[in-house]
Design an enzyme around this catalytic site. Structure first.
Site, PDB file in Angstrom:
ATOM      1  N   LYS A 138      -9.366 -14.510  -8.332  1.00 47.58           N
ATOM      2  CA  LYS A 138     -10.482 -14.454  -7.379  1.00 47.58           C
ATOM      3  C   LYS A 138     -11.309 -13.182  -7.595  1.00 47.58           C
ATOM      4  O   LYS A 138     -10.790 -12.156  -8.039  1.00 47.58           O
ATOM      5  CB  LYS A 138      -9.973 -14.551  -5.939  1.00 47.58           C
ATOM      6  CG  LYS A 138      -9.189 -13.369  -5.451  1.00 47.58           C
ATOM      7  CD  LYS A 138      -8.957 -13.466  -3.941  1.00 47.58           C
ATOM      8  CE  LYS A 138      -8.315 -12.192  -3.442  1.00 47.58           C
ATOM      9  NZ  LYS A 138      -8.338 -12.009  -2.015  1.00 47.58           N
ATOM     10  N   LYS A 165     -12.771  -6.624  -5.169  1.00 41.73           N
ATOM     11  CA  LYS A 165     -13.298  -5.301  -5.484  1.00 41.73           C
ATOM     12  C   LYS A 165     -12.259  -4.451  -6.211  1.00 41.73           C
ATOM     13  O   LYS A 165     -12.580  -3.418  -6.748  1.00 41.73           O
ATOM     14  CB  LYS A 165     -13.819  -4.602  -4.227  1.00 41.73           C
ATOM     15  CG  LYS A 165     -12.831  -4.474  -3.110  1.00 41.73           C
ATOM     16  CD  LYS A 165     -13.547  -4.012  -1.842  1.00 41.73           C
ATOM     17  CE  LYS A 165     -12.661  -4.201  -0.622  1.00 41.73           C
ATOM     18  NZ  LYS A 165     -13.416  -4.249   0.615  1.00 41.73           N
ATOM     19  N   LYS A 195       0.820  -1.219   0.000  1.00 46.57           N
ATOM     20  CA  LYS A 195       0.000   0.000   0.000  1.00 46.57           C
ATOM     21  C   LYS A 195       0.849   1.262   0.000  1.00 46.57           C
ATOM     22  O   LYS A 195       0.412   2.308  -0.454  1.00 46.57           O
ATOM     23  CB  LYS A 195      -0.961   0.014   1.199  1.00 46.57           C
ATOM     24  CG  LYS A 195      -2.069  -1.015   1.071  1.00 46.57           C
ATOM     25  CD  LYS A 195      -3.235  -0.706   2.016  1.00 46.57           C
ATOM     26  CE  LYS A 195      -4.334  -1.734   1.875  1.00 46.57           C
ATOM     27  NZ  LYS A 195      -5.298  -1.683   2.969  1.00 46.57           N
TER      28      LYS A 195
HETATM   29  P1  AMP Z   1     -11.196  -8.262   0.823  1.00 48.04           P
HETATM   30  O1  AMP Z   1     -12.402  -7.419   0.664  1.00 48.04           O
HETATM   31  O2  AMP Z   1     -10.623  -8.682  -0.496  1.00 48.04           O
HETATM   32  O3  AMP Z   1     -10.194  -7.703   1.780  1.00 48.04           O
HETATM   33  O4  AMP Z   1     -11.688  -9.632   1.470  1.00 48.04           O
HETATM   34  C1  AMP Z   1     -12.208  -9.722   2.760  1.00 48.04           C
HETATM   35  C2  AMP Z   1     -12.413 -11.196   3.072  1.00 48.04           C
HETATM   36  O5  AMP Z   1     -13.425 -11.757   2.202  1.00 48.04           O
HETATM   37  C3  AMP Z   1     -11.179 -12.040   2.819  1.00 48.04           C
HETATM   38  O6  AMP Z   1     -10.425 -12.106   3.963  1.00 48.04           O
HETATM   39  C4  AMP Z   1     -11.731 -13.400   2.410  1.00 48.04           C
HETATM   40  O7  AMP Z   1     -11.949 -14.227   3.531  1.00 48.04           O
HETATM   41  C5  AMP Z   1     -13.064 -13.077   1.776  1.00 48.04           C
HETATM   42  N1  AMP Z   1     -12.973 -13.081   0.313  1.00 48.04           N
HETATM   43  C6  AMP Z   1     -12.584 -12.052  -0.477  1.00 48.04           C
HETATM   44  N2  AMP Z   1     -12.657 -12.378  -1.777  1.00 48.04           N
HETATM   45  C7  AMP Z   1     -13.101 -13.656  -1.819  1.00 48.04           C
HETATM   46  C8  AMP Z   1     -13.406 -14.551  -2.881  1.00 48.04           C
HETATM   47  N3  AMP Z   1     -13.265 -14.207  -4.143  1.00 48.04           N
HETATM   48  N4  AMP Z   1     -13.853 -15.773  -2.546  1.00 48.04           N
HETATM   49  C9  AMP Z   1     -14.013 -16.136  -1.264  1.00 48.04           C
HETATM   50  N5  AMP Z   1     -13.756 -15.330  -0.228  1.00 48.04           N
HETATM   51  C10 AMP Z   1     -13.311 -14.107  -0.482  1.00 48.04           C
END
Ligand code: AMP
Ligand code: TRP
Length: 327
Positions: free
Chosen positions: A190, A193, A109
């Site tokens: 994956k 966002k 970051k």
């Molecule tokens: P993030 O918003 O990317 O920081 O993700 C927050 C949490 O959501 C992560 O720690 C994962 O446990 C879960 N997560 C994010 N993206 C995925 C995905 N594509 N599939 C499954 N779990 C996800």
């Protein structure tokens, strides 16, 4: 009884990956857990104050709508229990600048920025304070946060060594990688966002028409068989996984039904199932947004419950570290 704690930042909109991978697991296993909207963490990068306020309420409403039940768990806003910043300070005096600079997230970051806030460097210490303040045993996180939970363990162990046994040493629990929801436009990555293809990411609050459009334009392959094969058919496999999550049916069962139906029919079924799957959450979310006072009350109640645990921990910490009692 093992206590779980997790935090989620009120930045950006929740997508299906977060909903299934993180929040869905919290909901399933929520009893006696603490779930925190980490607004203080969202201040480490430049941000808009009005958007922070709105995003915090939106995320809290969505978590309630998704099924976190204030009678079974504690849902609260990080800044509503301000002693977390006091514990952060105390842990700052245990952490070293060297170990904080080595954190991958700080390097990523901070990379290429002309200047970064001290808060960005300190981010993992605030996260350690979250976890340790509530005597947490288990911390469900995604892979990118494991390093921060490891640091939390190091800080707790070092603290206990220096000041006597005071803090509970937690451990990270990580969902299996196979459980990852993939991007609809790029099914080997994956769903996230932060990708450039908004078409590939389904947001929990997307309008049903938008969900349908995104599913119908999902990348598949030039074959016609609906078969689960992540290597050869990543797009179709991801859609099968989504259909399985949305309907609760096993993948072989879905293969048997849609194997030869053609991608058009299959995609229509996936779209409809996802719309139905998200409908109750969307409905409850809208009801909560229409009644702001109810959300405020729920969060106040969460803060009171969290505060009770926090103040007991802080009494131990203040006494162990030699701070003068007020009475
Ligand atoms: P993030 O918003 O990317 O920081 O993700 C927050 C949490 O959501 C992560 O720690 C994962 O446990 C879960 N997560 C994010 N993206 C995925 C995905 N594509 N599939 C499954 N779990 C996800
Ligand atoms: N840093 C976490 C993330 O970005 C959010 C978080 C803050 C957290 N405090 C926490 C997660 C405590 C687990 C436990 O995803």
């Amino acid at each position: 009884m093992s206590r779980q704690f997790s935090g989620i930042q009120p930045t950006g909109d929740m997508h299906l990956g977060n909903f299934v991978g993180a929040v869905g697991r919290w909901v399933q296993d929520q009893d006696d857990g603490l779930f925190c909207v980490v607004d203080l963490h969202a201040m480490t990068l430049p941000y808009d104050p009005a958007e922070l306020t709105a995003g915090t309420r939106r995320l809290a409403a969505l978590l309630l709508a998704a099924g976190l039940d204030p009678d079974r768990c504690t849902l609260f806003v990080q800044s509503h229990v301000p002693v977390v910043t006091e514990l952060t300070w105390i842990l700052n005096c245990v952490a070293t600048v060297g170990e904080l600079r080595r954190m991958t997230q700080f390097k990523e970051k901070g990379h290429g920025q002309e200047s970064v806030s001290a808060g960005l460097l300190d981010y993992p210490v605030l996260m350690a304070a979250d976890i340790l303040l509530y005597d947490s045993d288990e911390v469900p996180v995604g892979e990118d946060q494991i390093q921060h939970v490891e640091l939390t363990r190091d800080l707790a162990t070092r603290f206990n060594h220096r000041f006597g046994d005071t803090l509970v040493v937690p451990k990270a629990t990580v969902p299996p990688v196979g459980a990852r929801i993939k991007d609809l436009q790029n099914p080997t990555a994956k769903m996230s966002k932060s990708v450039d293809s908004p078409q590939g990411t389904i947001l929990v609050l997307d309008d049903p028409k938008v969900i349908t459009k995104k599913v119908k334009s999902a990348v598949t392959d030039s074959d016609t068989a609906v078969r689960f094969d992540v290597e050869q058919k990543p797009g179709v496999s991801n859609l099968l996984a989504l259909l399985s999550v949305a309907t609760g049916r096993a993948i072989p069962d879905l293969e048997a039904e849609y194997g030869t139906s053609g991608y058009g029919t299959f995609k229509a079924a996936v779209a409809e199932a996802l719309v139905e799957y998200l409908r109750p959450t969307r409905g409850r979310y809208e009801a909560l947004v229409a009644d702001p006072a109810e959300l405020t009350r729920s969060l106040a109640r969460g803060a009171t419950k969290a505060e009770a645990i926090a103040s007991a921990t802080m009494d131990r910490v203040r006494s162990a570290t030699g701070l003068l009692p007020t009475t």
